[in-house]
Scaffold this motif. Structure first.
Motif, mmCIF file in Angstrom:
data_model
loop_
_atom_site.group_PDB
_atom_site.id
_atom_site.type_symbol
_atom_site.label_atom_id
_atom_site.label_comp_id
_atom_site.label_asym_id
_atom_site.label_seq_id
_atom_site.Cartn_x
_atom_site.Cartn_y
_atom_site.Cartn_z
ATOM 1 N N LEU A 190 -3.819 -6.477 -1.529
ATOM 2 C CA LEU A 190 -2.813 -6.188 -2.248
ATOM 3 C C LEU A 190 -1.483 -5.484 -1.589
ATOM 4 O O LEU A 190 -0.340 -6.202 -1.712
ATOM 5 C CB LEU A 190 -3.022 -4.671 -3.377
ATOM 6 N N ALA A 191 -1.703 -4.853 -0.511
ATOM 7 C CA ALA A 191 -0.679 -4.395 0.257
ATOM 8 C C ALA A 191 0.056 -5.649 1.141
ATOM 9 O O ALA A 191 1.314 -6.000 1.062
ATOM 10 C CB ALA A 191 -0.885 -3.384 1.088
ATOM 11 N N VAL A 192 -0.840 -6.314 1.526
ATOM 12 C CA VAL A 192 -0.293 -7.680 2.482
ATOM 13 C C VAL A 192 0.253 -8.535 1.388
ATOM 14 O O VAL A 192 1.370 -9.097 1.526
ATOM 15 C CB VAL A 192 -1.408 -8.265 3.292
ATOM 16 N N TRP A 193 -0.207 -8.826 0.320
ATOM 17 C CA TRP A 193 0.268 -9.665 -0.726
ATOM 18 C C TRP A 193 1.534 -9.519 -0.933
ATOM 19 O O TRP A 193 2.579 -10.087 -1.203
ATOM 20 C CB TRP A 193 -0.739 -10.012 -1.847
ATOM 21 N N LEU A 194 1.999 -7.915 -1.406
ATOM 22 C CA LEU A 194 2.960 -7.640 -1.948
ATOM 23 C C LEU A 194 4.073 -7.716 -0.807
ATOM 24 O O LEU A 194 5.445 -8.054 -0.881
ATOM 25 C CB LEU A 194 2.888 -5.960 -2.347
ATOM 26 N N VAL A 195 3.782 -7.507 0.496
ATOM 27 C CA VAL A 195 4.843 -7.628 1.545
ATOM 28 C C VAL A 195 5.044 -9.157 1.625
ATOM 29 O O VAL A 195 6.234 -9.506 1.878
ATOM 30 C CB VAL A 195 4.238 -7.101 2.844
ATOM 31 N N GLU A 196 4.104 -10.017 1.783
ATOM 32 C CA GLU A 196 4.233 -11.608 2.055
ATOM 33 C C GLU A 196 5.027 -12.082 0.676
ATOM 34 O O GLU A 196 5.751 -12.902 1.323
ATOM 35 C CB GLU A 196 2.983 -12.327 2.495
ATOM 36 N N ALA A 197 4.331 -11.874 -0.685
ATOM 37 C CA ALA A 197 4.913 -12.786 -1.447
ATOM 38 C C ALA A 197 6.085 -12.128 -2.121
ATOM 39 O O ALA A 197 7.030 -12.949 -2.679
ATOM 40 C CB ALA A 197 3.667 -12.738 -2.592
ATOM 41 N N TRP A 198 6.004 -10.820 -2.064
ATOM 42 C CA TRP A 198 7.295 -10.195 -2.838
ATOM 43 C C TRP A 198 8.125 -9.503 -1.965
ATOM 44 O O TRP A 198 9.279 -8.699 -2.376
ATOM 45 C CB TRP A 198 6.753 -8.962 -3.901
ATOM 46 N N SER A 199 7.939 -9.580 -0.557
ATOM 47 C CA SER A 199 9.084 -8.930 0.448
ATOM 48 C C SER A 199 9.078 -7.246 0.098
ATOM 49 O O SER A 199 10.257 -6.742 0.350
ATOM 50 C CB SER A 199 10.253 -9.677 0.392
ATOM 51 N N LEU A 200 7.884 -6.802 -0.343
ATOM 52 C CA LEU A 200 8.319 -5.412 -0.553
ATOM 53 C C LEU A 200 7.884 -4.648 0.882
ATOM 54 O O LEU A 200 7.225 -5.074 1.721
ATOM 55 C CB LEU A 200 6.859 -4.774 -1.356
ATOM 56 N N PRO A 201 8.655 -3.639 1.035
ATOM 57 C CA PRO A 201 8.378 -2.647 2.295
ATOM 58 C C PRO A 201 6.810 -2.325 2.550
ATOM 59 O O PRO A 201 6.336 -2.075 1.548
ATOM 60 C CB PRO A 201 9.298 -1.549 2.171
ATOM 61 N N ALA A 202 6.394 -2.263 3.665
ATOM 62 C CA ALA A 202 5.245 -2.326 4.051
ATOM 63 C C ALA A 202 4.661 -0.641 3.377
ATOM 64 O O ALA A 202 3.594 -0.619 2.971
ATOM 65 C CB ALA A 202 4.746 -2.258 5.473
ATOM 66 N N ALA A 203 5.535 0.195 3.574
ATOM 67 C CA ALA A 203 5.248 1.272 3.175
ATOM 68 C C ALA A 203 4.685 1.423 1.668
ATOM 69 O O ALA A 203 4.035 2.403 1.087
ATOM 70 C CB ALA A 203 6.116 2.610 3.442
ATOM 71 N N ALA A 204 5.805 1.051 0.912
ATOM 72 C CA ALA A 204 5.891 0.861 -0.774
ATOM 73 C C ALA A 204 4.561 0.069 -1.028
ATOM 74 O O ALA A 204 3.713 0.398 -2.087
ATOM 75 C CB ALA A 204 6.830 0.305 -1.375
ATOM 76 N N ALA A 205 4.284 -1.138 -0.433
ATOM 77 C CA ALA A 205 2.931 -1.874 -0.681
ATOM 78 C C ALA A 205 1.712 -1.156 -0.329
ATOM 79 O O ALA A 205 0.802 -1.206 -1.065
ATOM 80 C CB ALA A 205 2.985 -3.270 0.168
ATOM 81 N N ASN A 206 1.673 -0.346 0.500
ATOM 82 C CA ASN A 206 0.689 0.560 0.828
ATOM 83 C C ASN A 206 0.430 1.475 -0.307
ATOM 84 O O ASN A 206 -0.745 1.884 -0.697
ATOM 85 C CB ASN A 206 0.810 1.445 2.190
ATOM 86 N N LEU A 207 1.437 2.122 -0.740
ATOM 87 C CA LEU A 207 1.281 2.872 -1.922
ATOM 88 C C LEU A 207 0.369 2.272 -3.188
ATOM 89 O O LEU A 207 -0.394 2.762 -3.735
ATOM 90 C CB LEU A 207 2.489 3.668 -2.502
ATOM 91 N N ALA A 208 1.075 1.054 -3.442
ATOM 92 C CA ALA A 208 0.382 0.284 -4.821
ATOM 93 C C ALA A 208 -0.993 -0.258 -4.152
ATOM 94 O O ALA A 208 -1.964 0.078 -5.151
ATOM 95 C CB ALA A 208 1.214 -1.263 -4.623
ATOM 96 N N GLY A 209 -1.343 -0.439 -3.044
ATOM 97 C CA GLY A 209 -2.787 -0.570 -2.562
ATOM 98 C C GLY A 209 -3.591 0.613 -2.743
ATOM 99 O O GLY A 209 -4.527 0.549 -3.107
ATOM 100 N N TRP A 210 -3.047 1.808 -2.438
ATOM 101 C CA TRP A 210 -3.855 3.160 -2.665
ATOM 102 C C TRP A 210 -4.071 3.540 -4.048
ATOM 103 O O TRP A 210 -5.300 3.724 -4.296
ATOM 104 C CB TRP A 210 -3.104 4.342 -1.771
ATOM 105 N N VAL A 211 -3.159 3.064 -5.055
ATOM 106 C CA VAL A 211 -3.355 3.352 -6.168
ATOM 107 C C VAL A 211 -4.594 2.603 -6.825
ATOM 108 O O VAL A 211 -5.425 2.924 -7.532
ATOM 109 C CB VAL A 211 -2.292 2.968 -7.244
ATOM 110 N N LEU A 212 -4.453 1.031 -6.356
ATOM 111 C CA LEU A 212 -5.681 0.460 -6.874
ATOM 112 C C LEU A 212 -6.968 0.965 -6.209
ATOM 113 O O LEU A 212 -7.855 0.861 -6.953
ATOM 114 C CB LEU A 212 -5.220 -1.168 -6.393
ATOM 115 N N ALA A 213 -6.759 0.972 -4.731
ATOM 116 C CA ALA A 213 -8.161 1.659 -4.180
ATOM 117 C C ALA A 213 -8.887 2.702 -4.652
ATOM 118 O O ALA A 213 -9.775 2.823 -4.871
ATOM 119 C CB ALA A 213 -7.917 1.638 -2.752
#
Length: 143
Positions: free
Chosen positions: A29-52
């Protein structure tokens, strides 16, 4: 092989299976959010943590530590404290290392997630999912 050793090995196998699943979902999810949505890596990491977190707690409560017969609310609260603390350390390290190393963000995230997994198992086994012998599981409260 003794029963306690078999139980520990079974716990470790379940922990690895649940952890790999949750970590893979976090990372993907974190990589997808960075690559597909250009989300900053730190914000994408937060989203990944919530799912995980959701995947990890459900899997560990249902499979890894099912023998403990702990109150799910107490275990959820404790596991949340472990997870959010681990995430805070992970995120601080991640942001710092993103700015101070030349490692790609996805490799760096994978290394941090694997390191955090071992610590999470120890603290989960010794505290979050530990059954309190003095209090019936239905009467336990978060602490």
């Amino acid at each position: 092989m003794s029963l306690p050793l078999r139980l520990l090995l079974r716990q470790l196998a379940c922990f690895v299976a649940v952890g790999v699943t949750a970590t893979a979902m976090h990372w993907c999810l974190a990589v997808w959010l960075v690559e597909a949505w250009s989300l900053p890596a730190a914000a994408a990491n937060l989203a990944g943590w919530v799912l995980a977190f959701g995947v990890s707690f459900a899997g560990h409560y249902t499979f890894t530590f099912r023998h403990a017969h702990t109150d799910w609310k107490r275990s959820a609260w404790r596991f949340f404290l472990i997870s959010v603390s681990g995430f805070a350390v992970n995120e601080l390290g991640y942001v710092g290392l993103l700015h101070t190393t030349a490692l790609p963000y996805d490799l760096l995230l994978a290394l941090l997630l694997v390191t955090q997994a071992g610590l999470t198992f120890l603290v989960s086994r010794l505290w979050a999912f530990r059954h309190s012998a003095s209090v019936p599981p239905s009467q336990e409260t978060p602490s």
